[in-house]
Design a protein around this motif. Structure first.
Motif, PDB file in Angstrom:
ATOM      1  N   ARG A  28     -31.832   3.649 -15.662  1.00 60.34           N
ATOM      2  CA  ARG A  28     -31.481   3.297 -14.316  1.00 60.34           C
ATOM      3  C   ARG A  28     -31.236   4.187 -13.525  1.00 60.34           C
ATOM      4  NH1 ARG A  28     -30.218  -2.222 -15.084  1.00 60.34           N
ATOM      5  NH2 ARG A  28     -29.809  -2.918 -17.045  1.00 60.34           N
ATOM      6  N   THR A  29     -31.704   4.253 -12.376  1.00 59.77           N
ATOM      7  CA  THR A  29     -31.694   5.240 -11.393  1.00 59.77           C
ATOM      8  C   THR A  29     -30.008   5.427 -11.206  1.00 59.77           C
ATOM      9  OG1 THR A  29     -33.987   4.958 -10.410  1.00 59.77           O
ATOM     10  CG2 THR A  29     -32.365   5.997  -9.005  1.00 59.77           C
ATOM     11  N   ALA A  30     -29.251   4.692 -10.872  1.00 60.33           N
ATOM     12  CA  ALA A  30     -27.960   4.987 -10.561  1.00 60.33           C
ATOM     13  C   ALA A  30     -27.375   5.535 -11.581  1.00 60.33           C
ATOM     14  CB  ALA A  30     -27.309   3.506 -10.274  1.00 60.33           C
ATOM     15  N   LEU A  31     -27.538   5.322 -12.912  1.00 56.15           N
ATOM     16  CA  LEU A  31     -26.883   5.880 -14.082  1.00 56.15           C
ATOM     17  C   LEU A  31     -27.301   7.415 -14.117  1.00 56.15           C
ATOM     18  CD1 LEU A  31     -26.392   3.549 -16.985  1.00 56.15           C
ATOM     19  CD2 LEU A  31     -24.677   4.828 -15.880  1.00 56.15           C
ATOM     20  N   ARG A  32     -28.620   7.678 -13.819  1.00 54.81           N
ATOM     21  CA  ARG A  32     -29.409   9.011 -13.730  1.00 54.81           C
ATOM     22  C   ARG A  32     -28.639   9.735 -12.843  1.00 54.81           C
ATOM     23  NH1 ARG A  32     -35.468   9.619 -13.695  1.00 54.81           N
ATOM     24  NH2 ARG A  32     -34.739  11.535 -14.816  1.00 54.81           N
ATOM     25  N   VAL A  33     -28.280   9.287 -11.473  1.00 55.12           N
ATOM     26  CA  VAL A  33     -27.714   9.901 -10.507  1.00 55.12           C
ATOM     27  C   VAL A  33     -26.077  10.173 -10.913  1.00 55.12           C
ATOM     28  CG1 VAL A  33     -26.691   9.717  -7.989  1.00 55.12           C
ATOM     29  CG2 VAL A  33     -29.040   9.209  -8.671  1.00 55.12           C
ATOM     30  N   MET A  34     -25.533   9.243 -11.411  1.00 55.02           N
ATOM     31  CA  MET A  34     -23.966   9.502 -11.964  1.00 55.02           C
ATOM     32  C   MET A  34     -24.221  10.616 -12.952  1.00 55.02           C
ATOM     33  SD  MET A  34     -22.903   5.503 -11.938  1.00 55.02           S
ATOM     34  CE  MET A  34     -21.440   5.786 -12.921  1.00 55.02           C
ATOM     35  N   GLY A  35     -25.296  10.424 -13.907  1.00 53.81           N
ATOM     36  CA  GLY A  35     -25.409  11.454 -14.774  1.00 53.81           C
ATOM     37  C   GLY A  35     -25.446  12.871 -14.354  1.00 53.81           C
ATOM     38  N   ILE A  36     -26.200  13.101 -13.294  1.00 55.90           N
ATOM     39  CA  ILE A  36     -26.182  14.557 -12.682  1.00 55.90           C
ATOM     40  C   ILE A  36     -24.976  14.856 -11.980  1.00 55.90           C
ATOM     41  CG2 ILE A  36     -27.083  15.474 -10.468  1.00 55.90           C
ATOM     42  CD1 ILE A  36     -29.919  13.762 -11.075  1.00 55.90           C
ATOM     43  N   GLU A  37     -24.365  13.952 -11.366  1.00 52.35           N
ATOM     44  CA  GLU A  37     -23.016  14.369 -10.812  1.00 52.35           C
ATOM     45  C   GLU A  37     -21.955  14.832 -12.011  1.00 52.35           C
ATOM     46  OE1 GLU A  37     -22.133  10.834  -8.900  1.00 52.35           O
ATOM     47  OE2 GLU A  37     -23.545  11.389  -6.981  1.00 52.35           O
ATOM     48  N   GLY A  38     -21.930  14.019 -13.143  1.00 46.02           N
ATOM     49  CA  GLY A  38     -21.104  14.276 -14.044  1.00 46.02           C
ATOM     50  C   GLY A  38     -21.386  15.494 -14.943  1.00 46.02           C
ATOM     51  N   TYR A  39     -22.576  15.927 -15.282  1.00 49.93           N
ATOM     52  CA  TYR A  39     -23.160  17.024 -15.795  1.00 49.93           C
ATOM     53  C   TYR A  39     -22.930  18.407 -14.906  1.00 49.93           C
ATOM     54  CZ  TYR A  39     -26.336  20.074 -18.043  1.00 49.93           C
ATOM     55  OH  TYR A  39     -26.695  21.289 -18.888  1.00 49.93           O
ATOM     56  N   VAL A  40     -23.260  18.183 -13.683  1.00 48.41           N
ATOM     57  CA  VAL A  40     -22.805  19.276 -12.753  1.00 48.41           C
ATOM     58  C   VAL A  40     -21.234  19.616 -12.751  1.00 48.41           C
ATOM     59  CG1 VAL A  40     -22.552  19.948 -10.269  1.00 48.41           C
ATOM     60  CG2 VAL A  40     -24.791  19.082 -11.266  1.00 48.41           C
ATOM     61  N   GLU A  41     -20.579  18.749 -12.704  1.00 51.23           N
ATOM     62  CA  GLU A  41     -19.013  18.840 -12.837  1.00 51.23           C
ATOM     63  C   GLU A  41     -18.544  19.491 -14.182  1.00 51.23           C
ATOM     64  OE1 GLU A  41     -15.173  15.768 -13.126  1.00 51.23           O
ATOM     65  OE2 GLU A  41     -16.707  15.444 -11.566  1.00 51.23           O
ATOM     66  N   SER A  42     -19.106  19.090 -15.150  1.00 47.62           N
ATOM     67  CA  SER A  42     -18.769  19.624 -16.365  1.00 47.62           C
ATOM     68  C   SER A  42     -19.464  21.048 -16.801  1.00 47.62           C
ATOM     69  CB  SER A  42     -19.628  18.957 -17.604  1.00 47.62           C
ATOM     70  OG  SER A  42     -19.013  17.852 -17.814  1.00 47.62           O
ATOM     71  N   MET A  43     -20.565  21.297 -16.211  1.00 51.05           N
ATOM     72  CA  MET A  43     -21.261  22.574 -16.333  1.00 51.05           C
ATOM     73  C   MET A  43     -21.064  23.717 -15.536  1.00 51.05           C
ATOM     74  SD  MET A  43     -22.651  22.489 -19.299  1.00 51.05           S
ATOM     75  CE  MET A  43     -23.784  23.820 -19.353  1.00 51.05           C
ATOM     76  N   GLY A  44     -20.873  23.075 -14.078  1.00 45.61           N
ATOM     77  CA  GLY A  44     -20.727  23.893 -12.864  1.00 45.61           C
ATOM     78  C   GLY A  44     -22.096  24.836 -12.790  1.00 45.61           C
TER      79      GLY A  44
END
Length: 183
Positions: free
Chosen positions: A96-112
């Protein structure tokens, strides 16, 4: 009791089963996915933490948006390394596109700053919303090649991509200015 038609009885039954050990009752949770509430999931995750990981993964695949959102929020109760891996998988392979976008945001927050490689891959995605989210996220983290890549994207044929690239460049500029003031 799980087959009882009363919502209250079903919730009490599911909670009791999971309180006896979430890992032993994943199947009961899977059977409850059509009716379990986001509040129920939140309460279970708060109570059982990382033991609810299989349940959260199942809820992320739910057809119900409110349950997917609750599962995504529940990932904060999971150890960071596991959570980061889930974010990456959602961003790269989510259905799902919305989950992919949320995944991007979470990944960036975690990985910087270390998120650059995955973001670069996602910028080439075929889904515009994912591409735009990856571009905007690139503006939040400065990697060696981010400025050059964003500059190239300002000439992209898709308007949303061009606008996102310009916005990301402005974010990078503000980030650099903030860092210079702090020095």
């Amino acid at each position: 009791a799980r087959r009882d038609y009363s919502d209250t009885v079903k919730r009490i039954s599911l909670t009791a089963l999971l309180d006896m050990g979430p890992a032993r009752h994943v199947d009961a949770f899977l059977a409850a996915l059509p009716w379990v509430g986001a509040d129920d999931l939140n309460a279970l995750v708060e109570r059982h933490g990382k033991a609810m990981l299989p349940h959260l993964k199942a809820a992320l695949k739910s057809s119900r948006e409110e349950l997917r959102d609750a599962a995504f929020a529940g990932l904060m109760h999971i150890p960071k390394d596991v959570r980061t891996s889930i974010y990456k998988d959602l961003a790269l392979k989510g259905k799902r596109t919305a989950l992919r976008v949320m995944g991007i945001e979470g990944y960036v927050e975690s990985m910087g700053r270390n998120a650059g490689e995955v973001l670069t891959r996602l910028i080439g995605d075929r889904t515009d919303a994912v591409r735009v989210a990856a571009i905007l996220a690139t503006g939040k983290v400065r990697s060696k090649s981010s400025t050059d890549l964003l500059m190239k994207l300002t000439d992209a044929p898709v308007e949303r991509v061009r606008v996102a690239a310009a916005a990301a460049l402005l974010q990078l500029r503000a980030l650099l200015a903030r860092r210079r003031r702090e020095e």
